[in-house]
Structures are given as C-alpha cells and as structure tokens.
Scaffold this motif. Structure first.
Motif, PDB file in Angstrom:
ATOM      1  N   VAL A 130       0.669  -1.250   0.047  1.00 58.54           N
ATOM      2  CA  VAL A 130       0.044  -0.069  -0.045  1.00 58.54           C
ATOM      3  C   VAL A 130       1.233   1.337   0.095  1.00 58.54           C
ATOM      4  O   VAL A 130       1.813   1.808   0.641  1.00 58.54           O
ATOM      5  CB  VAL A 130      -0.911  -0.137   1.313  1.00 58.54           C
ATOM      6  N   VAL A 131       0.817   2.049  -1.070  1.00 56.46           N
ATOM      7  CA  VAL A 131       1.959   2.884  -1.104  1.00 56.46           C
ATOM      8  C   VAL A 131       1.001   4.294  -1.121  1.00 56.46           C
ATOM      9  O   VAL A 131      -0.327   4.774  -1.388  1.00 56.46           O
ATOM     10  CB  VAL A 131       2.265   3.291  -2.579  1.00 56.46           C
ATOM     11  N   ASN A 132       1.429   5.881  -0.572  1.00 55.18           N
ATOM     12  CA  ASN A 132       0.995   6.631  -0.226  1.00 55.18           C
ATOM     13  C   ASN A 132       1.284   7.306  -1.866  1.00 55.18           C
ATOM     14  O   ASN A 132       2.325   6.851  -2.214  1.00 55.18           O
ATOM     15  CB  ASN A 132       1.083   7.536   0.623  1.00 55.18           C
ATOM     16  N   MET A 133       0.271   7.964  -2.715  1.00 56.71           N
ATOM     17  CA  MET A 133       0.681   8.235  -3.331  1.00 56.71           C
ATOM     18  C   MET A 133      -0.347   9.192  -4.412  1.00 56.71           C
ATOM     19  O   MET A 133      -0.507   9.914  -3.325  1.00 56.71           O
ATOM     20  CB  MET A 133       0.245   7.618  -4.642  1.00 56.71           C
ATOM     21  N   ALA A 134      -0.258  10.520  -5.237  1.00 57.42           N
ATOM     22  CA  ALA A 134      -0.653  11.496  -5.489  1.00 57.42           C
ATOM     23  C   ALA A 134      -1.386  11.493  -7.264  1.00 57.42           C
ATOM     24  O   ALA A 134      -0.614  10.314  -7.867  1.00 57.42           O
ATOM     25  CB  ALA A 134       0.269  12.267  -6.271  1.00 57.42           C
ATOM     26  N   GLU A 135      -2.399  11.244  -6.886  1.00 56.24           N
ATOM     27  CA  GLU A 135      -3.413  11.714  -8.121  1.00 56.24           C
ATOM     28  C   GLU A 135      -3.510  11.992  -8.932  1.00 56.24           C
ATOM     29  O   GLU A 135      -3.879  13.746  -8.549  1.00 56.24           O
ATOM     30  CB  GLU A 135      -4.615  10.791  -8.345  1.00 56.24           C
ATOM     31  N   VAL A 136      -3.076  12.501 -10.197  1.00 54.82           N
ATOM     32  CA  VAL A 136      -2.476  13.792 -10.446  1.00 54.82           C
ATOM     33  C   VAL A 136      -3.057  13.701 -12.162  1.00 54.82           C
ATOM     34  O   VAL A 136      -3.668  12.671 -12.723  1.00 54.82           O
ATOM     35  CB  VAL A 136      -1.152  14.052 -11.035  1.00 54.82           C
ATOM     36  N   ASN A 137      -4.335  14.913 -12.246  1.00 56.84           N
ATOM     37  CA  ASN A 137      -4.816  15.003 -12.998  1.00 56.84           C
ATOM     38  C   ASN A 137      -4.830  16.468 -13.420  1.00 56.84           C
ATOM     39  O   ASN A 137      -4.740  17.204 -13.039  1.00 56.84           O
ATOM     40  CB  ASN A 137      -5.894  14.209 -12.343  1.00 56.84           C
ATOM     41  N   PHE A 251      -7.231  -7.474  -7.253  1.00 56.11           N
ATOM     42  CA  PHE A 251      -6.832  -6.893  -8.290  1.00 56.11           C
ATOM     43  C   PHE A 251      -5.103  -6.635  -7.955  1.00 56.11           C
ATOM     44  O   PHE A 251      -5.385  -6.458  -6.858  1.00 56.11           O
ATOM     45  CB  PHE A 251      -7.640  -5.377  -9.347  1.00 56.11           C
ATOM     46  N   VAL A 252      -4.662  -6.159  -8.638  1.00 53.30           N
ATOM     47  CA  VAL A 252      -3.695  -5.980  -8.820  1.00 53.30           C
ATOM     48  C   VAL A 252      -2.793  -4.547  -8.263  1.00 53.30           C
ATOM     49  O   VAL A 252      -2.183  -3.867  -7.831  1.00 53.30           O
ATOM     50  CB  VAL A 252      -2.487  -6.280  -9.904  1.00 53.30           C
ATOM     51  N   VAL A 253      -3.330  -3.144  -9.010  1.00 56.77           N
ATOM     52  CA  VAL A 253      -3.807  -2.461  -8.930  1.00 56.77           C
ATOM     53  C   VAL A 253      -5.186  -1.899  -8.362  1.00 56.77           C
ATOM     54  O   VAL A 253      -5.955  -2.020  -9.182  1.00 56.77           O
ATOM     55  CB  VAL A 253      -2.879  -1.646  -9.266  1.00 56.77           C
ATOM     56  N   ALA A 254      -5.324  -0.793  -7.179  1.00 53.78           N
ATOM     57  CA  ALA A 254      -6.850  -0.472  -6.327  1.00 53.78           C
ATOM     58  C   ALA A 254      -6.542   0.273  -5.636  1.00 53.78           C
ATOM     59  O   ALA A 254      -5.761   0.244  -4.824  1.00 53.78           O
ATOM     60  CB  ALA A 254      -7.309  -1.736  -6.441  1.00 53.78           C
ATOM     61  N   PRO A 255      -7.140   1.018  -5.536  1.00 59.17           N
ATOM     62  CA  PRO A 255      -6.992   2.068  -4.296  1.00 59.17           C
ATOM     63  C   PRO A 255      -7.330   1.586  -2.912  1.00 59.17           C
ATOM     64  O   PRO A 255      -8.155   0.114  -2.945  1.00 59.17           O
ATOM     65  CB  PRO A 255      -8.444   2.829  -4.297  1.00 59.17           C
ATOM     66  N   ASP A 256      -6.798   1.535  -1.762  1.00 57.33           N
ATOM     67  CA  ASP A 256      -6.974   1.495  -0.563  1.00 57.33           C
ATOM     68  C   ASP A 256      -7.763   1.975   0.199  1.00 57.33           C
ATOM     69  O   ASP A 256      -7.647   3.235   1.376  1.00 57.33           O
ATOM     70  CB  ASP A 256      -5.960   1.174   0.345  1.00 57.33           C
ATOM     71  N   PHE A 257      -9.290   2.047  -0.052  1.00 58.75           N
ATOM     72  CA  PHE A 257     -10.522   3.241   0.621  1.00 58.75           C
ATOM     73  C   PHE A 257     -10.595   2.465   2.010  1.00 58.75           C
ATOM     74  O   PHE A 257     -10.674   1.669   2.938  1.00 58.75           O
ATOM     75  CB  PHE A 257     -11.415   2.742   0.050  1.00 58.75           C
TER      76      PHE A 257
END
Ligand code: 80O
Length: 389
Positions: A130-137, A251-257
């Motif tokens: 689980v990685v802290n990321m920025a969703e850039v948009n 899923f391999v990549v997914a949000p950790d809500f």
C-alpha cells in the motif's frame, strides 16, 4: 527526440520492458525533505504560478472556464470534456487534500489563468504494497500556449509540491502513449439516447438499420428489476466500504479506501456521482453496489445540441446479483436521469457485461501510469481496480 521529458523521469522506460531482472517497486528512493527543491520551478518570464483555492467560487469559475475551453477533446475534435464546478469541487477535495497541489499559471499582466494541473492524495495498493500516492489530473494548457514546453515544467512543479508532503509516487492516465503504460484499456459506450448520439455524430446509424429500429434496439425498462435496489445513504458507508475493500483486494492495482474515503468518493452527490446498493429484504445485508460519475462533454459545432450528458462507470461490485443484471439496472437509472450515453473502461470485471449490455467499442484507449513505481510486466485491464476521474 520523442519523450525527451519522460526519458528523464523515474518512470518505467520502454527499453526496460523486457528486463525481468529489474525489481518491482519504487524506482528512486525518497530524498530527505531538506534536499527537495524549496522554490518553484521557473516559468517563462511573462507567467507566474498561482495556488488555486478551489473553495473560492471565483477561482473555481476560472478553472471551470479554462477546462471547458481548453481541456481534452476526442480524437476527431467533436467533443470536449466539460467538468462542472461541483464536480471539480468534489474531485479536488478528498480527505487529506492539499490546496498547494491545485496549481495554476497566470499571465502576470492580465492575471488570466492559462494553465492548470492538480494532485490529490490517495492510498493505492500495488499487489501487497500500500503506497501513499498523488493522483495527478486535469493537466491543461490553454490552446494558444501549446508547444511552449509548459507541460513538463507543470509536471515538475506538481511533483516538487508532492515531494514536499513526503509522497514519492503518483498515478495518472492519458489518452496518449508515453513511457510506460501499466495497462491500456479500450473504452466502451452504451447508447441511452441513440437519436441524439447519431444527430451529434457521436454514433452512426448501423448498416441496414433505421432510426426507429435503433431506438428500439437500445430501449430499456422504465424501472430497475433487482429487488432491494436503492440509492446509497450515509448509513450504508461502513457496509459499502467492507464490500469494496474485499472486492478490490483481487486486483493488482486498486485504491485502499477507508470509510472516510468511501464516504467522500461514493456517497451520492447530485449531478456529480450516483451510487446504488442492493439490500437483501430478509437479512438487510448489502450484497451489491454500482456507481457512475457525471461528466458531460461540450458538443463542438452542432446547431441543435450543445452538451452530451455522459455517465462514466465508477466502482461496481456484485456478490449476489449478477453483474450483468446490476449493470443493466445502472443503465436503467442513467436513462431515467436523462443521460445520453454510459461509458465504461474494460477494467475490473467490466468485460463480462460490455457486449451483452450492447456497449460498443470507443475509438480510443485510456492508458494508466505510475510515477516512480515499476511494475514487473504490463497488466491486463482486468487486473486493474482503479478508476480515475
Ligand atoms: C465524448 O466526449 C469526449 C470528450 C473528450 C475525450 C473523449 C474520448 C476520451 N478520451 N474518453 C476517455 O478518456 C474515457 C472513456 C471512457 C471512460 N473514461 C474516460 O476518461 C475518463 C478517465 C480519465 N480522465 C477523463 C475521464 C470523449
């Protein structure tokens, strides 16, 4: 040279694709905060950075107008995304958001907003990490300022501001291929108002099809068919979060809500996001969930219609009701709410219903990217559990 900028960034490079000796995970280690560049990157002399306070209606209106006139268009330049102010207010203020990540560029003299880029924090799981990321948009440069190499400096500036918050990874999508997609998904459309879609050139009348035959082909029941199907409410947040966390774990990549995240992203917000649950009448258990977000498009150059009302599939979970029936109910409520089209990507288990529910393939793909995180091999879209706005 192609990808001059991206070949200088800590992203998977095309040349590395076959190299299985490279470890999965962060490409560069975090740098000590004291070593993160403290001052903003240099812009061309007549421009200045501005932090956009999306809470200010005036600023939100400026951002809305910049995007409405200059953001992403389809390949044939017939449509342009037309995110509403309410949508932007929702998309940019999730739990833990940073105002400093809502970045604008103004002309110094006129103060005109001419470019924009954003990040929002998200906890994204990649396999077991689980990685802290920025969703850039919302990277947008005014049409008149294209090819001035503004985008690379805007990407470096949002990266710098993300680093200042001790976050070292990001997730983003694009309609173009740059180094290097973790997966590429075709997009699909389900007609809800075929007459309008054909009039505005979004769809074409099928061969050997009349308009009345086409309208009949896409006709949907007046009301939903699943017993216990209802709008999601605040009291459903804990159960929906459990359902979602369990479903996304495959899923391999997914949000950790968290529940807080789920409340923000999934609770129905008029004209922005719609979500429905299926509650069993005897056990009151919540067994299924479906949701879609509202993203209209401006129709460029049509006399009779100015806006395409589009719903975009968001997160859908079926544990008791078939996904096919659940999504058909989603189409039915979207039609009830006067959407013209329902869009979906072939992520998660969406492929299982697309053809049967009469989705047609779109004319392009959406590519997903991670910044400073290497994935061993390109994923199949069905391994992706992440939907970006
Ligand atoms: C119909 O009006 C359009 C206006 C602009 C672009 C496109 C085509 C397109 N590029 N579509 C998508 O990217 C897309 C298709 C299906 C589902 N989600 C999508 O994009 C979402 C997610 C990424 N950010 C934009 C919205 C269509």
């Amino acid at each position: 040279r192609r990808h001059k900028f991206w070949e200088s960034q800590p992203v998977g490079q095309f040349k590395d694709l076959g190299d299985s000796s490279l470890p999965e995970g962060p490409i560069e280690a975090p740098t000590p905060l004291s070593e993160v560049r403290q001052e903003p990157y240099n812009l061309p002399s007549m421009y200045e950075w501005v932090t956009c306070d999306i809470d200010s209606d005036e600023m939100c209106t400026e951002v809305y107008k910049l995007l409405a006139n200059n953001y992403v268009e389809d390949d044939e330049n017939m449509f342009r995304f037309n995110y509403s102010k309410e949508f932007l207010h929702w998309a940019l203020r999730p739990p833990g958001y940073f105002k400093s990540w809502h970045i604008g560029v103004r002309v110094k003299n006129s103060k005109k907003l001419v470019a924009f880029i954003t990040g929002v924090p998200a906890r994204i799981r990649v396999r077991d990490d689980v990685v802290n990321m920025a969703e850039v948009n919302f990277l947008c440069v005014h049409k008149k300022l294209r090819s001035k190499r503004l985008a690379p400096v805007m990407i470096k500036e949002v990266t710098r501001r993300v680093h200042l918050e001790n976050i070292w990874q990001a997730a983003y999508t694009a309609g173009i291929v740059i180094p290097t997609p973790i997966t590429s998904c075709q997009y699909w459309h389900r007609s809800l108002n075929p007459k309008k879609l054909i009039e505005v050139g979004f769809s074409r009348l099928g061969a050997r099809m009349t308009m009345s035959r086409t309208i009949k082909l896409y006709k949907l029941p007046e009301s939903t068919v699943t017993p216990g199907f209802r709008k999601m409410e605040l009291r459903d947040v804990p159960a929906v979060t459990r359902l979602l966390r369990n479903y996304l774990s495959q899923f391999v990549v997914a949000p950790d809500f968290s529940e807080h995240d789920a409340e923000h992203w999934l609770l129905p917000t008029e004209g922005v996001v719609d979500s429905y649950i299926v509650e069993s009448s005897e056990t009151h258990e919540i067994t299924d969930f479906c949701s879609f977000y509202t993203l209209p498009s401006s129709i460029l150059g049509n006399q009779n219609h100015s806006t395409l009302k589009a719903a975009y599939s968001y997160y859908n979970i079926s544990t008791k009701t078939s996904l096919l029936q659940l999504m058909n109910d989603a189409l039915i409520v979207a039609k009830q709410k006067d959407f013209d089209v329902f869009n979906a990507l072939e992520v998660m288990h969406n492929e299982s219903f697309l053809k049967e529910l009469k989705f047609g393939p779109g004319d392009g793909s959406l590519h997903y990217y991670l910044y400073n995180y290497r994935i061993r091999k390109t994923l199949n879209p069905s391994e992706l559990g992440l939907v970006l706005l």
